[in-house]
Design an enzyme around this catalytic site. Structure first.
Site, PDB file in Angstrom:
ATOM      1  N   LEU A  45       1.184   4.673  44.748  1.00 53.86           N
ATOM      2  CA  LEU A  45       2.538   5.137  45.053  1.00 53.86           C
ATOM      3  C   LEU A  45       2.806   4.838  46.517  1.00 53.86           C
ATOM      4  CD1 LEU A  45       3.323   8.692  43.567  1.00 53.86           C
ATOM      5  CD2 LEU A  45       4.660   6.609  43.271  1.00 53.86           C
ATOM      6  N   ASP A  46       3.989   4.271  46.813  1.00 56.68           N
ATOM      7  CA  ASP A  46       4.339   3.995  48.201  1.00 56.68           C
ATOM      8  C   ASP A  46       4.376   5.287  49.019  1.00 56.68           C
ATOM      9  OD1 ASP A  46       4.619   1.268  47.827  1.00 56.68           O
ATOM     10  OD2 ASP A  46       6.761   1.403  47.358  1.00 56.68           O
ATOM     11  N   PRO A  47       4.135   5.198  50.325  1.00 57.52           N
ATOM     12  CA  PRO A  47       4.160   6.406  51.167  1.00 57.52           C
ATOM     13  C   PRO A  47       5.461   7.197  51.068  1.00 57.52           C
ATOM     14  CG  PRO A  47       3.186   4.589  52.376  1.00 57.52           C
ATOM     15  CD  PRO A  47       3.705   4.008  51.092  1.00 57.52           C
TER      16      PRO A  47
END
Length: 232
Positions: A45-47
């Site tokens: 998951l992207d930050p």
């Protein structure tokens, strides 16, 4: 906490944590509790995204590739009328324009047109490797890699939940490897006004749901409590 076979931990990843940050936190928690256990995640998951992150521990890490292959469901918001280099909120806006002329049916038609199979290049601000470096590392140095390898992805559904211009709220069901922020960018381009991903929350991975996930503090507490119970 099964020391022999390992566990699957469903974690609700908070904003601005990387997937590796979560893995490191849980691995360190096991170590602090006296357990040296492998920990891996089943799909980055992207930050700037929140939501479901599945962690595999112990022998369950051998099943990571199978879980990574599952379809994923997201909910979020796209801001129309501006773009960013990262296609999300990590980088500044540019190219602002008016979106008041857009109608709901036009917006829904553009979303429906993105359903189906596509070839998609990973964005520069991603964790994909290129010659021993992550693409995001190169992007942050101002470098651009044009020859990023495209992958086939499938958008199973792209549903517009509500429209509150310049924002549209959506639910999207996609295959492995699909970058929702690239789809957000493409969506804005198709409407002729640009767009970027303003928020994103992963709701499901296959049959695993965010509603069964625990916060990081709760997950840590469960691990530590399980360690105490195992020595009683």
């Amino acid at each position: 906490m099964n020391g022999d076979t390992g566990d699957f931990l469903l974690v609700d990843k908070p904003m601005d944590w990387t997937s590796f940050d979560v893995v490191a936190k849980i691995r360190n928690t096991y170590s602090a509790a006296g357990f040296h256990r492998k920990v891996g995640h089943c799909g980055t998951l992207d930050p700037r995204a929140t939501g479901l992150l599945i962690l595999a521990t112990g022998k369950k890490t051998k099943q990571i590739s199978g879980l990574e292959a599952l379809d994923k469901v997201y909910e979020g918001a796209i801001k129309l009328g501006a773009m960013t280099e990262s296609h999300d909120t990590e980088t500044p806006e540019y190219g602002a324009c008016d979106v008041r002329h857009l109608g709901i049916e036009e917006i829904k038609s553009a979303a429906a047109a993105l359903e189906g199979r596509h070839m998609q290049k990973p964005p520069m601000h991603s964790a994909v490797w290129h010659k021993g470096k992550r693409l995001y590392e190169l992007a942050r140095k101002g470098q651009h890699v044009a020859e990023r390898k495209a992958r086939e992805i499938c958008v199973n559904s792209f549903t517009v939940l509500s429209v509150d211009l310049p924002f549209i709220h959506f639910r999207m069901d996609v295959s492995k490897g699909a970058y929702v922020r690239v789809l957000a960018h493409d969506f804005g381009q198709s409407l002729g006004v640009g767009g970027y991903l303003a928020s994103l929350r992963r709701m499901a991975i296959g049959e695993f749901s965010i509603f069964d996930a625990k916060s990081i503090p709760d997950t840590v507490e469960i691990i530590l409590r399980g360690a105490k119970d195992s020595v009683r």
